[in-house]
Design a protein around this motif. Structure first.
Motif, PDB file in Angstrom:
ATOM      1  N   THR A  20       0.853  -1.195   0.000  1.00  9.51           N
ATOM      2  CA  THR A  20       0.000   0.000   0.000  1.00  9.51           C
ATOM      3  C   THR A  20       0.882   1.236   0.000  1.00  9.51           C
ATOM      4  O   THR A  20       1.735   1.401   0.881  1.00  9.51           O
ATOM      5  CB  THR A  20      -0.901   0.013   1.257  1.00  9.51           C
ATOM      6  N   LEU A  21       0.690   2.098  -1.000  1.00 10.59           N
ATOM      7  CA  LEU A  21       1.480   3.328  -1.101  1.00 10.59           C
ATOM      8  C   LEU A  21       0.722   4.500  -0.480  1.00 10.59           C
ATOM      9  O   LEU A  21      -0.422   4.781  -0.835  1.00 10.59           O
ATOM     10  CB  LEU A  21       1.768   3.643  -2.570  1.00 10.59           C
ATOM     11  N   ILE A  22       1.392   5.164   0.443  1.00  9.72           N
ATOM     12  CA  ILE A  22       0.820   6.361   1.056  1.00  9.72           C
ATOM     13  C   ILE A  22       1.724   7.550   0.739  1.00  9.72           C
ATOM     14  O   ILE A  22       2.930   7.509   0.964  1.00  9.72           O
ATOM     15  CB  ILE A  22       0.668   6.174   2.586  1.00  9.72           C
ATOM     16  N   ASP A  23       1.111   8.582   0.167  1.00 10.02           N
ATOM     17  CA  ASP A  23       1.841   9.801  -0.177  1.00 10.02           C
ATOM     18  C   ASP A  23       1.692  10.783   0.993  1.00 10.02           C
ATOM     19  O   ASP A  23       0.576  11.206   1.301  1.00 10.02           O
ATOM     20  CB  ASP A  23       1.215  10.378  -1.460  1.00 10.02           C
ATOM     21  N   PRO A  24       2.793  11.141   1.666  1.00  6.10           N
ATOM     22  CA  PRO A  24       2.700  12.013   2.842  1.00  6.10           C
ATOM     23  C   PRO A  24       2.086  13.375   2.525  1.00  6.10           C
ATOM     24  O   PRO A  24       1.571  14.050   3.427  1.00  6.10           O
ATOM     25  CB  PRO A  24       4.158  12.206   3.287  1.00  6.10           C
ATOM     26  N   ALA A  25       2.120  13.758   1.245  1.00  3.58           N
ATOM     27  CA  ALA A  25       1.585  15.070   0.861  1.00  3.58           C
ATOM     28  C   ALA A  25       0.061  15.049   0.704  1.00  3.58           C
ATOM     29  O   ALA A  25      -0.565  16.095   0.579  1.00  3.58           O
ATOM     30  CB  ALA A  25       2.237  15.530  -0.442  1.00  3.58           C
ATOM     31  N   SER A  26      -0.546  13.876   0.734  1.00  2.00           N
ATOM     32  CA  SER A  26      -1.980  13.775   0.424  1.00  2.00           C
ATOM     33  C   SER A  26      -2.914  13.853   1.622  1.00  2.00           C
ATOM     34  O   SER A  26      -4.117  14.003   1.455  1.00  2.00           O
ATOM     35  CB  SER A  26      -2.262  12.470  -0.324  1.00  2.00           C
ATOM     36  N   GLN A  27      -2.356  13.697   2.844  1.00  2.00           N
ATOM     37  CA  GLN A  27      -3.203  13.765   4.045  1.00  2.00           C
ATOM     38  C   GLN A  27      -2.303  14.048   5.239  1.00  2.00           C
ATOM     39  O   GLN A  27      -1.087  14.018   5.129  1.00  2.00           O
ATOM     40  CB  GLN A  27      -4.013  12.468   4.238  1.00  2.00           C
ATOM     41  N   ASP A  45       0.761  -6.236   2.945  1.00  2.00           N
ATOM     42  CA  ASP A  45       1.979  -6.800   3.518  1.00  2.00           C
ATOM     43  C   ASP A  45       2.973  -5.760   4.013  1.00  2.00           C
ATOM     44  O   ASP A  45       3.790  -6.049   4.892  1.00  2.00           O
ATOM     45  CB  ASP A  45       2.661  -7.698   2.478  1.00  2.00           C
ATOM     46  N   ALA A  46       2.950  -4.568   3.425  1.00  2.00           N
ATOM     47  CA  ALA A  46       3.876  -3.516   3.854  1.00  2.00           C
ATOM     48  C   ALA A  46       3.345  -2.172   3.366  1.00  2.00           C
ATOM     49  O   ALA A  46       2.482  -2.117   2.485  1.00  2.00           O
ATOM     50  CB  ALA A  46       5.286  -3.762   3.305  1.00  2.00           C
ATOM     51  N   ILE A  47       3.869  -1.110   3.975  1.00  2.00           N
ATOM     52  CA  ILE A  47       3.426   0.238   3.632  1.00  2.00           C
ATOM     53  C   ILE A  47       4.575   0.983   2.970  1.00  2.00           C
ATOM     54  O   ILE A  47       5.655   1.130   3.562  1.00  2.00           O
ATOM     55  CB  ILE A  47       2.996   1.024   4.907  1.00  2.00           C
ATOM     56  N   MET A  48       4.334   1.427   1.744  1.00  2.00           N
ATOM     57  CA  MET A  48       5.319   2.277   1.055  1.00  2.00           C
ATOM     58  C   MET A  48       4.955   3.730   1.321  1.00  2.00           C
ATOM     59  O   MET A  48       3.775   4.093   1.303  1.00  2.00           O
ATOM     60  CB  MET A  48       5.267   2.041  -0.456  1.00  2.00           C
TER      61      MET A  48
END
Ligand SMILES: CC(C)=CCC/C(C)=C/CC/C(C)=C/CC/C(C)=C/COP(=O)(O)OP(=O)(O)O
Ligand SMILES: O=P(O)(O)OC[C@@H](O)CO
Ligand SMILES: [Mg+2]
Length: 250
Positions: A20-27, A45-48
């Motif tokens: 799962t990709l999380i963009d720090p700029a989005s929230q 399985d992991a967080i990108m």
């Protein structure tokens, strides 16, 4: 266990890894942590963590700190440049954008980021990053000479170059929010030459059917970001990730 070994082990045992990709700029960091928690509940399985535009500094650090409070899944940096390195992550996809026209994405950001990785002790995972049409924001930011979506042989040539340069992972990227994911023909052709080297596929994967196509074609790991980013309600995130995970696991 090191993160690379953890991922490879899941790929061997369960067929395919979900990231799962999380963009720090989005929230906000708290919202990012809620998404990470819900995605973990769904079986990711992991967080990108990363973004192509302005994902660094305090926001990146805080996002990782909050995510780590909410989940035990490994966190892996997915840096857009040397500023995308944080000591609060477990690992980093230490990638070179092999089909960029701009040397800064091929070696310079890597040189600027490497001493930070060295001092922080996070685990580098070497990766050839290849951007395929349509490429999205990352294609533009990375000044990629986009690989045409129906030219699998060009992707194969770059993937082999990455393998011969010693990179453990290859990432075929269609761009975040792409209207079409990387085509199965290209995935299959690239996996064929990679052999045991791991293949990651991402960009434009929104449902279980699309994820399954990529996995059946030969992707070892599937990345999704936008599907949960745009719908950060926890129950939605968990059920969407469950849908994706159940479509790609043995
Ligand atoms: C290894 C080190 C220190 C740096 C590597 C630097 C490289 C090669 C970057 C490649 C080009 C680039 C801009 C990659 C960004 C990858 C990324 C984080 C994409 C995910 O972000 P999205 O969410 O798709 O894009 P937006 O940020 O536009 O939403
Ligand atoms: O946001 P999506 O379309 O899921 O793409 C994820 C990733 O491949 C982008 O770098
Ligand atoms: Mg994004």
């Amino acid at each position: 266990m090191q993160v690379e070994e953890y991922l490879n082990d899941i790929a061997e045992r369960e067929g395919t890894v979900h990231l799962t990709l999380i963009d720090p700029a989005s929230q906000s960091p708290d919202e990012a942590a809620e998404i990470a928690f819900a995605a973990s509940q769904g079986g990711t399985d992991a967080i990108m963590v990363g973004g192509s535009t302005g994902a660094g500094g305090v926001l990146l650090d805080q996002t990782l700190i909050k995510i780590k409070e909410q989940t035990d899944k490994p966190t892996i940096l997915f840096p857009g440049n040397a500023a995308g390195v944080s000591r609060y992550a477990d690992a980093i996809f230490f990638m070179s954008l092999l089909n960029s026209r701009d040397i800064s994405f091929v070696t310079t950001n890597q040189a600027m980021g490497a001493p930070v990785v060295y001092r922080s002790g996070i685990e580098p995972i070497s990766m050839a990053y290849l951007i395929v049409e349509p490429g999205g924001t990352v294609g533009w930011v990375g000044d990629a000479k986009l690989i045409p979506k129906n030219k699998a042989d060009i992707a194969v040539a770059y993937a082999l170059a990455g393998k011969y340069l010693g990179m453990h992972y290859t990432y075929l990227e269609a761009g975040s929010g792409a209207d079409e994911a990387v085509r199965p023909e290209m995935i299959a052709a690239v996996k064929h030459v990679l052999g045991d080297n791991k293949l990651i596929v991402g960009g434009g994967i929104r449902d279980g059917a699309a994820a399954k196509k990529c996995a059946l074609a030969g992707a070892d790991m599937i990345v999704t970001g936008t599907v949960v980013e745009k719908n950060s309600k926890a129950t939605y995130v968990t059920s969407k990730i469950e849908e994706l995970v159940s479509a790609i696991k043995n």
